[in-house]
Scaffold this active site. Structure first.
Site, PDB file in Angstrom:
ATOM      1  N   TYR A 145      10.969 -67.490  -8.113  1.00 40.54           N
ATOM      2  CA  TYR A 145       9.899 -66.890  -7.320  1.00 40.54           C
ATOM      3  C   TYR A 145       8.904 -67.925  -6.812  1.00 40.54           C
ATOM      4  O   TYR A 145       8.276 -67.743  -5.778  1.00 40.54           O
ATOM      5  CB  TYR A 145       9.138 -65.864  -8.157  1.00 40.54           C
ATOM      6  CG  TYR A 145       9.742 -64.494  -8.168  1.00 40.54           C
ATOM      7  CD1 TYR A 145      10.978 -64.266  -8.753  1.00 40.54           C
ATOM      8  CD2 TYR A 145       9.072 -63.414  -7.604  1.00 40.54           C
ATOM      9  CE1 TYR A 145      11.525 -63.005  -8.780  1.00 40.54           C
ATOM     10  CE2 TYR A 145       9.614 -62.149  -7.631  1.00 40.54           C
ATOM     11  CZ  TYR A 145      10.841 -61.945  -8.212  1.00 40.54           C
ATOM     12  OH  TYR A 145      11.371 -60.685  -8.233  1.00 40.54           O
ATOM     13  N   LYS A 194      21.287 -67.355 -18.620  1.00 46.57           N
ATOM     14  CA  LYS A 194      22.636 -67.554 -18.070  1.00 46.57           C
ATOM     15  C   LYS A 194      23.037 -68.984 -18.438  1.00 46.57           C
ATOM     16  O   LYS A 194      23.373 -69.807 -17.571  1.00 46.57           O
ATOM     17  CB  LYS A 194      22.613 -67.303 -16.555  1.00 46.57           C
ATOM     18  CG  LYS A 194      23.974 -67.272 -15.893  1.00 46.57           C
ATOM     19  CD  LYS A 194      24.803 -66.041 -16.213  1.00 46.57           C
ATOM     20  CE  LYS A 194      26.212 -66.176 -15.637  1.00 46.57           C
ATOM     21  NZ  LYS A 194      27.122 -65.095 -16.090  1.00 46.57           N
ATOM     22  N   ASP A 226      24.301 -61.021 -17.536  1.00 45.52           N
ATOM     23  CA  ASP A 226      25.270 -60.007 -17.102  1.00 45.52           C
ATOM     24  C   ASP A 226      25.626 -59.074 -18.255  1.00 45.52           C
ATOM     25  O   ASP A 226      25.674 -57.849 -18.102  1.00 45.52           O
ATOM     26  CB  ASP A 226      26.526 -60.659 -16.493  1.00 45.52           C
ATOM     27  CG  ASP A 226      27.114 -61.764 -17.361  1.00 45.52           C
ATOM     28  OD1 ASP A 226      26.455 -62.207 -18.329  1.00 45.52           O
ATOM     29  OD2 ASP A 226      28.248 -62.191 -17.065  1.00 45.52           O
ATOM     30  N   ASP A 250      12.819 -59.346 -13.433  1.00 48.04           N
ATOM     31  CA  ASP A 250      12.605 -58.398 -12.339  1.00 48.04           C
ATOM     32  C   ASP A 250      13.712 -57.355 -12.356  1.00 48.04           C
ATOM     33  O   ASP A 250      13.477 -56.152 -12.282  1.00 48.04           O
ATOM     34  CB  ASP A 250      12.594 -59.153 -10.999  1.00 48.04           C
ATOM     35  CG  ASP A 250      12.410 -58.218  -9.822  1.00 48.04           C
ATOM     36  OD1 ASP A 250      11.527 -57.346  -9.898  1.00 48.04           O
ATOM     37  OD2 ASP A 250      13.161 -58.340  -8.830  1.00 48.04           O
ATOM     38  N   ASP A 254      13.655 -53.234 -14.110  1.00 47.26           N
ATOM     39  CA  ASP A 254      13.980 -52.033 -13.335  1.00 47.26           C
ATOM     40  C   ASP A 254      15.071 -51.233 -14.038  1.00 47.26           C
ATOM     41  O   ASP A 254      15.020 -50.007 -14.122  1.00 47.26           O
ATOM     42  CB  ASP A 254      14.481 -52.402 -11.926  1.00 47.26           C
ATOM     43  CG  ASP A 254      13.370 -52.331 -10.884  1.00 47.26           C
ATOM     44  OD1 ASP A 254      12.207 -52.567 -11.260  1.00 47.26           O
ATOM     45  OD2 ASP A 254      13.669 -52.046  -9.716  1.00 47.26           O
TER      46      ASP A 254
HETATM   47  C1  IPM Z   1       7.975 -56.199  -9.407  1.00 46.80           C
HETATM   48  C2  IPM Z   1       8.303 -56.130  -7.943  1.00 46.80           C
HETATM   49  C3  IPM Z   1       7.852 -57.421  -7.293  1.00 46.80           C
HETATM   50  C4  IPM Z   1       8.609 -58.560  -7.929  1.00 46.80           C
HETATM   51  C5  IPM Z   1       8.000 -57.473  -5.761  1.00 46.80           C
HETATM   52  C6  IPM Z   1       7.341 -56.290  -5.093  1.00 46.80           C
HETATM   53  C7  IPM Z   1       7.506 -58.762  -5.182  1.00 46.80           C
HETATM   54  O1  IPM Z   1       9.649 -55.895  -7.740  1.00 46.80           O
HETATM   55  O2  IPM Z   1       6.781 -56.299  -9.745  1.00 46.80           O
HETATM   56  O3  IPM Z   1       8.904 -56.123 -10.199  1.00 46.80           O
HETATM   57  O4  IPM Z   1       9.733 -58.868  -7.520  1.00 46.80           O
HETATM   58  O5  IPM Z   1       8.079 -59.161  -8.869  1.00 46.80           O
HETATM   59 MG    MG Z   2      10.744 -55.528  -9.513  1.00 49.39          MG
END
Ligand code: IPM
Ligand code: MG
Length: 359
Positions: A145, A194, A226, A250, A254
């Site tokens: 990032y 990884k 993975d 990230d 999710d």
């Molecule tokens: C998160 C989001 C952000 C990230 C995006 C919106 C830049 O997905 O906070 O997880 O990738 O960190």
């Molecule tokens: Mg995210």
């Protein structure tokens, strides 16, 4: 009990951000009255709404005011209106900019499946058992990032690159946070990398192993990313605290949130060296339901509880909010995102009011 004054920078942002922040402020104010604290808010521009007003997703005034505050409460940023802007002018850039400017290198994302919401979980009930409770600790200001990126021309013509780079210091400090959190939970850390392919992962792994020596009471394991993605679904119970890089975190956070079935429920905290932290729901700005009193304010309200706990050291007050949320869920009130048969569907405002009443 010590009465205290706190300066909170509020960044409602876009989409459902303002609605969920409004309910959260009401909850914080009630906590203030109950426990004798004063919360002073300064509302600031961020994301698309900042672009509209100032042409910048992250105005300098927002950064400066956040730095001068005791903590930051953020709604959500982004929306289709700003999707076609160039990379560094997009609303998302504001999030990365804030994380960097405030030095928030540790992102804590608890993925908890409340017992009352078992039906919202997409996993089979024999896999879910009596709930899920995982805490993802994601490195937030390093890796791909923030690494060198650009365009170049290679043998196959035009190309682009992003670099993954981690220093020992960066890995050390995020590992410590993970071990400290694990100590207060089930004392297990799973470091995800990884290392079978990436040099940065090999360094990551060796540093985590070193840091672990200071935490002999915590069990450390390693998993390739993975495999971790697969194991999270196969058997989420094997995880307590997951510590991983910005990019892997990230993705896995999710996934972990979906495993609980209710992304509208999950809070997060971003922490750095001092006590200044940024607190925000995991969900996005949900432009499709914005302004319709449909959004679930619980993730933001629970983020405020994390703020009380991590930035202000107000554990009792944090627990009061968390218990109020559980109580309202037990009373079978649901917003649309967590609705299931037999429950009572309510809107954003009523959810906020019910939580206030349960406090
Ligand atoms: C998160 C989001 C952000 C990230 C995006 C919106 C830049 O997905 O906070 O997880 O990738 O960190
Ligand atoms: Mg995210």
């Amino acid at each position: 009990m010590k009465k205290m004054d706190f300066k909170i920078a509020t960044l409602p942002g876009d989409g459902i951000g303002p609605e969920v922040i409004e309910q959260t402020i009401a909850v914080l104010n009630k906590i203030g009255t109950m426990f004798g604290h004063t919360f002073n808010y300064t509302e600031l521009l961020v994301g698309g709404s900042a672009i509209d007003a100032t042409e910048e997703p992250l105005p300098q005034l927002t950064i400066d005011t956040c730095l001068a505050s005791d903590s930051v409460l953020l709604g959500a940023v982004g929306g289709p209106k700003w999707d076609n802007l160039p990379g560094d002018k997009r609303p998302e850039k504001a999030l990365l900019g804030l994380r960097g400017a405030l030095g928030l290198y540790a992102n804590i994302r608890p993925a908890v499946l409340h017992k009352a919401l078992k039906d919202a979980c997409p996993l089979r009930s024999d896999i879910v058992g009596d709930g899920i409770d995982i805490c993802v600790v994601r490195e937030l200001t390093g890796g791909m990032y923030f690494g060198d990126r650009g365009r170049t021309t290679g043998e196959m013509g035009e190309a682009a690159y992003d670099t993954e780079c981690y220093s020992i210091t960066e890995v050390e400090r995020i590992s410590r946070i993970a071990f400290e959190i694990a100590r207060k939970r089930n004392k297990k850390v799973m470091s995800v990398d990884k290392a079978n392919v990436l040099e940065s992962s090999r360094l990551w792994r060796s540093v985590v192993i070193n840091v672990a020596k200071d935490y002999p009471d915590v069990e450390l394991d390693h998993m390739y990313v993975d495999n971790a993605a697969m194991q999270l679904i196969r058997d989420p119970h094997q995880f307590d605290v997951i510590v991983t890089t910005n990019m892997f975190g990230d993705i896995l956070s999710d996934e972990a949130s979906m495993v609980t079935g209710s992304i509208g429920m999950l809070p997060s905290a971003s922490l750095g060296k001092g006590t200044l932290g940024m607190y925000e729901p995991i969900h996005g700005s949900a432009p499709d339901i914005a302004g319709q009193d449909k959004a679930n304010p619980i993730a933001t309200i629970l983020s405020a509880a994390m703020m009380l706990r991590y930035s202000f050291g107000l554990e009792q007050e944090a627990v009061a909010i968390e218990e109020a949320v559980t109580k309202v869920l037990d009373q079978q009130f649901r917003t649309g995102d967590i609705m299931s048969a037999g429950m009572q569907l309510i809107g954003t405002k009523e959810m906020g009011q019910r939580i206030l009443a349960a406090l």
